[in-house]
Design a protein around this motif. Sequence first.
Motif, mmCIF file in Angstrom:
data_model
loop_
_atom_site.group_PDB
_atom_site.id
_atom_site.type_symbol
_atom_site.label_atom_id
_atom_site.label_comp_id
_atom_site.label_asym_id
_atom_site.label_seq_id
_atom_site.Cartn_x
_atom_site.Cartn_y
_atom_site.Cartn_z
ATOM 1 N N UNK A 6 90.882 47.056 51.770
ATOM 2 C CA UNK A 6 91.903 46.242 51.110
ATOM 3 C C UNK A 6 91.677 44.737 51.280
ATOM 4 N N UNK A 7 91.044 44.338 52.412
ATOM 5 C CA UNK A 7 90.899 42.915 52.713
ATOM 6 C C UNK A 7 89.511 42.353 52.488
ATOM 7 N N UNK A 8 88.496 43.208 52.271
ATOM 8 C CA UNK A 8 87.136 42.710 52.085
ATOM 9 C C UNK A 8 86.244 43.780 51.473
ATOM 10 N N UNK A 9 85.061 43.318 51.057
ATOM 11 C CA UNK A 9 84.011 44.218 50.582
ATOM 12 C C UNK A 9 82.776 43.933 51.431
ATOM 13 N N UNK B 190 77.078 35.845 46.716
ATOM 14 C CA UNK B 190 77.513 35.142 45.505
ATOM 15 C C UNK B 190 77.517 36.072 44.297
ATOM 16 N N UNK B 191 76.502 36.905 44.198
ATOM 17 C CA UNK B 191 76.378 37.804 43.054
ATOM 18 C C UNK B 191 77.490 38.856 43.042
ATOM 19 N N UNK B 192 77.846 39.384 44.210
ATOM 20 C CA UNK B 192 78.864 40.438 44.239
ATOM 21 C C UNK B 192 80.290 39.875 44.275
ATOM 22 N N UNK B 193 80.444 38.621 44.645
ATOM 23 C CA UNK B 193 81.787 38.037 44.774
ATOM 24 C C UNK B 193 82.577 38.135 43.473
ATOM 25 N N UNK B 194 81.913 37.960 42.343
ATOM 26 C CA UNK B 194 82.621 38.014 41.064
ATOM 27 C C UNK B 194 83.127 39.414 40.747
ATOM 28 N N UNK B 195 82.594 40.416 41.394
ATOM 29 C CA UNK B 195 83.011 41.793 41.159
ATOM 30 C C UNK B 195 83.961 42.310 42.238
ATOM 31 N N UNK B 196 84.201 41.519 43.259
ATOM 32 C CA UNK B 196 84.990 41.956 44.416
ATOM 33 C C UNK B 196 86.491 41.773 44.239
ATOM 34 N N UNK B 197 86.930 41.394 43.058
ATOM 35 C CA UNK B 197 88.357 41.251 42.737
ATOM 36 C C UNK B 197 89.107 40.370 43.732
ATOM 37 N N UNK B 198 88.499 39.235 44.075
ATOM 38 C CA UNK B 198 89.156 38.269 44.940
ATOM 39 C C UNK B 198 89.041 38.548 46.425
ATOM 40 N N UNK B 199 88.478 39.673 46.789
ATOM 41 C CA UNK B 199 88.286 39.983 48.209
ATOM 42 C C UNK B 199 87.039 39.265 48.712
ATOM 43 N N UNK B 200 87.054 38.797 49.943
ATOM 44 C CA UNK B 200 85.835 38.198 50.488
ATOM 45 C C UNK B 200 84.732 39.259 50.580
ATOM 46 N N UNK B 201 83.505 38.831 50.321
ATOM 47 C CA UNK B 201 82.360 39.731 50.402
ATOM 48 C C UNK B 201 81.530 39.367 51.628
ATOM 49 N N UNK B 202 81.156 40.382 52.399
ATOM 50 C CA UNK B 202 80.315 40.190 53.569
ATOM 51 C C UNK B 202 79.044 41.006 53.346
ATOM 52 N N UNK B 203 77.890 40.397 53.639
ATOM 53 C CA UNK B 203 76.614 41.078 53.452
ATOM 54 C C UNK B 203 75.995 41.362 54.813
ATOM 55 N N UNK B 204 75.589 42.613 55.011
ATOM 56 C CA UNK B 204 74.923 43.041 56.235
ATOM 57 C C UNK B 204 73.489 43.396 55.857
ATOM 58 N N UNK B 205 72.519 42.678 56.453
ATOM 59 C CA UNK B 205 71.116 43.025 56.242
ATOM 60 C C UNK B 205 70.746 44.000 57.357
#
Length: 99
Positions: free
Chosen positions: A47-50, A73-88
């Motif tokens: 609910x709070x992030x992707x 940046x690329x996924x942020x536009x699809x995350x419906x306003x939720x912050x996006x965090x990337x794990x490598x």
Amino acid sequence: MDDLQLARAVREAALATTGVHSMGTGRYAEAATYGAGEKVTGVVVDPDEVRVHIVARYPLAEPLPALAERVRERVASRAEGRPAMVVVEDLEVEQNENL
């Protein structure tokens, strides 16, 4: 958009990013979004992030933090306003057929 649709859109965007080899599966717990008879591996929709789990291609064309930022940046536009965090999670070494 429901969580599975969002996860599919985020996964598609991440995989379309140059330097991403595949989606990660998680280290200690499976990284996935679950729905009726389906799961999208590599994306966790909360609910709070992707959270997006990726495996990067090696050799790297850029430092990992720069790749992670481009994916974010690329996924942020699809995350419906939720912050996006990337794990490598890992690196996949490209095989050189000339060796």
